[in-house]
Design a protein around this motif. Structure first.
Motif, PDB file in Angstrom:
ATOM      1  N   PHE A 166       0.836  -1.198   0.000  1.00 24.93           N
ATOM      2  CA  PHE A 166       0.000   0.000   0.000  1.00 24.93           C
ATOM      3  C   PHE A 166       0.875   1.254   0.000  1.00 24.93           C
ATOM      4  O   PHE A 166       0.636   2.197  -0.752  1.00 24.93           O
ATOM      5  CB  PHE A 166      -0.929   0.019   1.216  1.00 24.93           C
ATOM      6  N   ARG A 167       1.901   1.256   0.852  1.00 25.36           N
ATOM      7  CA  ARG A 167       2.794   2.409   0.947  1.00 25.36           C
ATOM      8  C   ARG A 167       3.485   2.646  -0.400  1.00 25.36           C
ATOM      9  O   ARG A 167       3.560   3.772  -0.879  1.00 25.36           O
ATOM     10  CB  ARG A 167       3.819   2.173   2.057  1.00 25.36           C
ATOM     11  N   THR A 168       3.943   1.587  -1.036  1.00 27.40           N
ATOM     12  CA  THR A 168       4.626   1.712  -2.322  1.00 27.40           C
ATOM     13  C   THR A 168       3.691   2.260  -3.396  1.00 27.40           C
ATOM     14  O   THR A 168       4.058   3.169  -4.148  1.00 27.40           O
ATOM     15  CB  THR A 168       5.191   0.343  -2.761  1.00 27.40           C
ATOM     16  N   ARG A 169       2.463   1.729  -3.463  1.00 24.13           N
ATOM     17  CA  ARG A 169       1.502   2.207  -4.468  1.00 24.13           C
ATOM     18  C   ARG A 169       1.142   3.672  -4.237  1.00 24.13           C
ATOM     19  O   ARG A 169       1.057   4.456  -5.193  1.00 24.13           O
ATOM     20  CB  ARG A 169       0.235   1.353  -4.452  1.00 24.13           C
ATOM     21  N   THR A 170       0.954   4.055  -2.982  1.00 22.24           N
ATOM     22  CA  THR A 170       0.591   5.435  -2.661  1.00 22.24           C
ATOM     23  C   THR A 170       1.721   6.392  -3.021  1.00 22.24           C
ATOM     24  O   THR A 170       1.500   7.447  -3.634  1.00 22.24           O
ATOM     25  CB  THR A 170       0.237   5.559  -1.170  1.00 22.24           C
ATOM     26  N   LEU A 171       2.929   6.026  -2.667  1.00 16.69           N
ATOM     27  CA  LEU A 171       4.079   6.871  -2.998  1.00 16.69           C
ATOM     28  C   LEU A 171       4.300   6.940  -4.503  1.00 16.69           C
ATOM     29  O   LEU A 171       4.633   7.993  -5.044  1.00 16.69           O
ATOM     30  CB  LEU A 171       5.344   6.365  -2.296  1.00 16.69           C
ATOM     31  N   ARG A 172       4.103   5.827  -5.189  1.00 14.95           N
ATOM     32  CA  ARG A 172       4.270   5.806  -6.643  1.00 14.95           C
ATOM     33  C   ARG A 172       3.300   6.786  -7.292  1.00 14.95           C
ATOM     34  O   ARG A 172       3.658   7.546  -8.186  1.00 14.95           O
ATOM     35  CB  ARG A 172       4.053   4.380  -7.167  1.00 14.95           C
ATOM     36  N   ARG A 173       2.033   6.784  -6.852  1.00 12.05           N
ATOM     37  CA  ARG A 173       1.041   7.725  -7.410  1.00 12.05           C
ATOM     38  C   ARG A 173       1.467   9.167  -7.157  1.00 12.05           C
ATOM     39  O   ARG A 173       1.376  10.014  -8.046  1.00 12.05           O
ATOM     40  CB  ARG A 173      -0.345   7.470  -6.808  1.00 12.05           C
ATOM     41  N   ALA A 174       1.928   9.449  -5.939  1.00 11.91           N
ATOM     42  CA  ALA A 174       2.352  10.816  -5.609  1.00 11.91           C
ATOM     43  C   ALA A 174       3.557  11.232  -6.447  1.00 11.91           C
ATOM     44  O   ALA A 174       3.611  12.347  -6.966  1.00 11.91           O
ATOM     45  CB  ALA A 174       2.672  10.927  -4.120  1.00 11.91           C
ATOM     46  N   LEU A 175       4.513  10.331  -6.595  1.00  9.65           N
ATOM     47  CA  LEU A 175       5.705  10.645  -7.387  1.00  9.65           C
ATOM     48  C   LEU A 175       5.364  10.819  -8.867  1.00  9.65           C
ATOM     49  O   LEU A 175       5.868  11.731  -9.526  1.00  9.65           O
ATOM     50  CB  LEU A 175       6.760   9.554  -7.218  1.00  9.65           C
ATOM     51  N   ASP A 176       4.505   9.941  -9.384  1.00 14.18           N
ATOM     52  CA  ASP A 176       4.098  10.060 -10.789  1.00 14.18           C
ATOM     53  C   ASP A 176       3.414  11.396 -11.047  1.00 14.18           C
ATOM     54  O   ASP A 176       3.674  12.055 -12.056  1.00 14.18           O
ATOM     55  CB  ASP A 176       3.178   8.912 -11.192  1.00 14.18           C
ATOM     56  N   ALA A 177       2.539  11.807 -10.138  1.00 14.34           N
ATOM     57  CA  ALA A 177       1.842  13.085 -10.292  1.00 14.34           C
ATOM     58  C   ALA A 177       2.818  14.249 -10.233  1.00 14.34           C
ATOM     59  O   ALA A 177       2.711  15.216 -10.999  1.00 14.34           O
ATOM     60  CB  ALA A 177       0.773  13.238  -9.210  1.00 14.34           C
ATOM     61  N   THR A 178       3.798  14.162  -9.363  1.00 11.17           N
ATOM     62  CA  THR A 178       4.804  15.216  -9.236  1.00 11.17           C
ATOM     63  C   THR A 178       5.642  15.333 -10.500  1.00 11.17           C
ATOM     64  O   THR A 178       5.882  16.428 -11.010  1.00 11.17           O
ATOM     65  CB  THR A 178       5.720  14.953  -8.023  1.00 11.17           C
TER      66      THR A 178
END
Length: 74
Positions: free
Chosen positions: A51-63
């Protein structure tokens, strides 16, 4: 210094380093996720790694996406 005193000192130093490392990692995650408060980010320390990895991936992709978009002219 006795071996038990040396062991306690080493353990205390390792614990301090480990805590400092986790704190700096949390700060990095906080900045990457765009959270204003560490308390918001800290909720991610009690979730599954996936969950942590998926959430961070979404945030990084958006950034990254936002950073690569051409600036609009006014």
């Amino acid at each position: 210094m006795s071996s038990s005193a040396t062991s306690r000192t080493t353990t205390a130093k390792q614990t301090h380093r480990s805590t400092a490392c986790r704190a700096s990692e949390l700060k990095i995650v906080q900045e990457q996720a765009g959270h204003d408060h560490a308390s918001t980010t800290s909720i991610y320390t009690c979730v599954s790694s996936d969950f942590r990895t998926r959430t961070l991936r979404r945030a990084l992709d958006a950034t990254v996406e936002a950073a690569l978009k051409p600036a609009r002219r006014a």
